[in-house]
Design a protein around this motif. Structure first.
Motif, PDB file in Angstrom:
ATOM      1  N   ILE A  25       0.866  -1.043  -0.081  1.00 28.01           N
ATOM      2  CA  ILE A  25      -0.037   0.085  -0.107  1.00 28.01           C
ATOM      3  C   ILE A  25       1.078   0.543  -0.248  1.00 28.01           C
ATOM      4  CG2 ILE A  25      -1.969   1.463   1.368  1.00 28.01           C
ATOM      5  CD1 ILE A  25      -2.693  -1.471   2.288  1.00 28.01           C
ATOM      6  N   HIS A  26       0.075   1.776  -1.254  1.00 24.78           N
ATOM      7  CA  HIS A  26       1.613   3.513  -0.976  1.00 24.78           C
ATOM      8  C   HIS A  26       0.703   4.754  -0.808  1.00 24.78           C
ATOM      9  CE1 HIS A  26       4.976   0.979  -2.307  1.00 24.78           C
ATOM     10  NE2 HIS A  26       4.278   0.425  -3.582  1.00 24.78           N
ATOM     11  N   ASN A  48      -0.478  -6.004  -5.848  1.00 25.64           N
ATOM     12  CA  ASN A  48      -0.082  -7.214  -5.470  1.00 25.64           C
ATOM     13  C   ASN A  48       1.114  -7.770  -6.137  1.00 25.64           C
ATOM     14  OD1 ASN A  48      -0.219  -9.947  -5.695  1.00 25.64           O
ATOM     15  ND2 ASN A  48      -1.995  -9.769  -7.164  1.00 25.64           N
ATOM     16  N   THR A  49       2.021  -7.781  -4.550  1.00 31.78           N
ATOM     17  CA  THR A  49       3.448  -8.338  -4.513  1.00 31.78           C
ATOM     18  C   THR A  49       3.594 -10.093  -4.719  1.00 31.78           C
ATOM     19  OG1 THR A  49       3.538  -8.168  -2.106  1.00 31.78           O
ATOM     20  CG2 THR A  49       4.470  -6.303  -3.807  1.00 31.78           C
ATOM     21  N   LEU A  87     -12.511  -6.026  -6.586  1.00 28.92           N
ATOM     22  CA  LEU A  87     -11.707  -5.426  -8.139  1.00 28.92           C
ATOM     23  C   LEU A  87     -10.538  -6.320  -7.954  1.00 28.92           C
ATOM     24  CD1 LEU A  87     -10.559  -3.086  -9.507  1.00 28.92           C
ATOM     25  CD2 LEU A  87      -9.906  -1.964  -7.305  1.00 28.92           C
ATOM     26  N   ILE A  88     -10.275  -6.849  -8.965  1.00 28.53           N
ATOM     27  CA  ILE A  88      -9.204  -7.720  -9.622  1.00 28.53           C
ATOM     28  C   ILE A  88      -7.567  -6.769  -8.654  1.00 28.53           C
ATOM     29  CG2 ILE A  88      -7.591  -9.731 -10.789  1.00 28.53           C
ATOM     30  CD1 ILE A  88     -10.417 -10.057  -9.207  1.00 28.53           C
ATOM     31  N   LEU A  89      -7.376  -7.287  -8.770  1.00 28.34           N
ATOM     32  CA  LEU A  89      -6.003  -6.793  -8.427  1.00 28.34           C
ATOM     33  C   LEU A  89      -4.634  -7.326  -8.984  1.00 28.34           C
ATOM     34  CD1 LEU A  89      -5.771  -5.683  -4.028  1.00 28.34           C
ATOM     35  CD2 LEU A  89      -5.976  -4.358  -6.408  1.00 28.34           C
ATOM     36  N   PRO A  90      -3.753  -7.293 -10.558  1.00 29.95           N
ATOM     37  CA  PRO A  90      -3.130  -8.587 -11.613  1.00 29.95           C
ATOM     38  C   PRO A  90      -2.131  -8.634 -10.386  1.00 29.95           C
ATOM     39  CG  PRO A  90      -4.311  -6.571 -12.798  1.00 29.95           C
ATOM     40  CD  PRO A  90      -4.071  -6.650 -11.001  1.00 29.95           C
ATOM     41  N   GLU A  93       1.356  -5.603 -11.009  1.00 24.58           N
ATOM     42  CA  GLU A  93       0.911  -4.578 -12.024  1.00 24.58           C
ATOM     43  C   GLU A  93       0.141  -3.289 -10.707  1.00 24.58           C
ATOM     44  OE1 GLU A  93      -1.735  -4.922 -15.465  1.00 24.58           O
ATOM     45  OE2 GLU A  93      -1.155  -6.611 -15.732  1.00 24.58           O
ATOM     46  N   PRO A  94       0.432  -1.857 -10.684  1.00 26.98           N
ATOM     47  CA  PRO A  94      -0.139  -1.234  -9.773  1.00 26.98           C
ATOM     48  C   PRO A  94      -1.647  -0.662  -9.940  1.00 26.98           C
ATOM     49  CG  PRO A  94       1.198  -0.046  -9.868  1.00 26.98           C
ATOM     50  CD  PRO A  94       1.558  -1.202 -10.886  1.00 26.98           C
ATOM     51  N   VAL A  95      -2.798  -1.051  -9.082  1.00 26.81           N
ATOM     52  CA  VAL A  95      -4.083   0.181  -9.220  1.00 26.81           C
ATOM     53  C   VAL A  95      -4.061   1.126  -8.821  1.00 26.81           C
ATOM     54  CG1 VAL A  95      -6.291  -1.336  -8.879  1.00 26.81           C
ATOM     55  CG2 VAL A  95      -4.767  -2.672  -9.191  1.00 26.81           C
TER      56      VAL A  95
END
Length: 142
Positions: A25-26, A48-49, A87-90, A93-95
């Motif tokens: 989380i940024h 997502n890491t 919400l999908i977090l690939p 890839e930053p969302v």
């Protein structure tokens, strides 16, 4: 009794793994409350890491009655806001949650947010994991 004890011991010896959601989380933030409003929005970037996509299914904060995942989109030449059930977090890839895009919508805030305040949140994922973070409140003039 001996069977029950053996069964319980077997259950205790089975490895139990509950891995926290692998998400970074940024820059979480909110704007100060507009006078007279009982709603607000929070913004952040999620990455997502992990090795599999993550599904964000909810968020909450004690600072509001209800928190929902929202986004803006164009429809018939007008910008509309709508709730997202998930919400999908690939992977990797930053969302970005930002004004005019994805955001956490807060309804029924308990106190107006002022610059310098912080607000704690919990994100809920479809696998049952939760991630907490703290967002800073910024001036509406920033």
């Amino acid at each position: 009794m001996r069977i029950l004890r053996s069964l319980l011991l077997g259950v205790l010896l089975v490895p139990f793994h509950l891995q926290a959601a692998q998400v970074e989380i940024h820059q979480p933030w909110l704007k100060e409350t507009i006078p007279g409003s009982e709603n607000g929005a929070a913004y952040l970037t999620l990455t997502n890491t992990g090795s599999e996509p993550l599904t964000l299914v909810g968020a909450s904060t004690a600072a509001a009655r209800l928190t929902e995942i929202h986004h803006h989109r164009m429809a018939d030449g007008m910008m509309i806001m709508e709730q997202l059930p998930e919400l999908i977090l690939p992977v990797g890839e930053p969302v970005v949650f930002q004004p005019g895009g994805h955001h956490l919508m807060l309804f029924g805030i308990s106190q107006p947010f002022k610059p310098g305040d912080t607000v704690d949140f919990v994100l809920q994922f479809s696998d049952g994991n939760e991630v907490t973070f703290t967002a800073d409140v910024r001036s509406i003039h920033d």
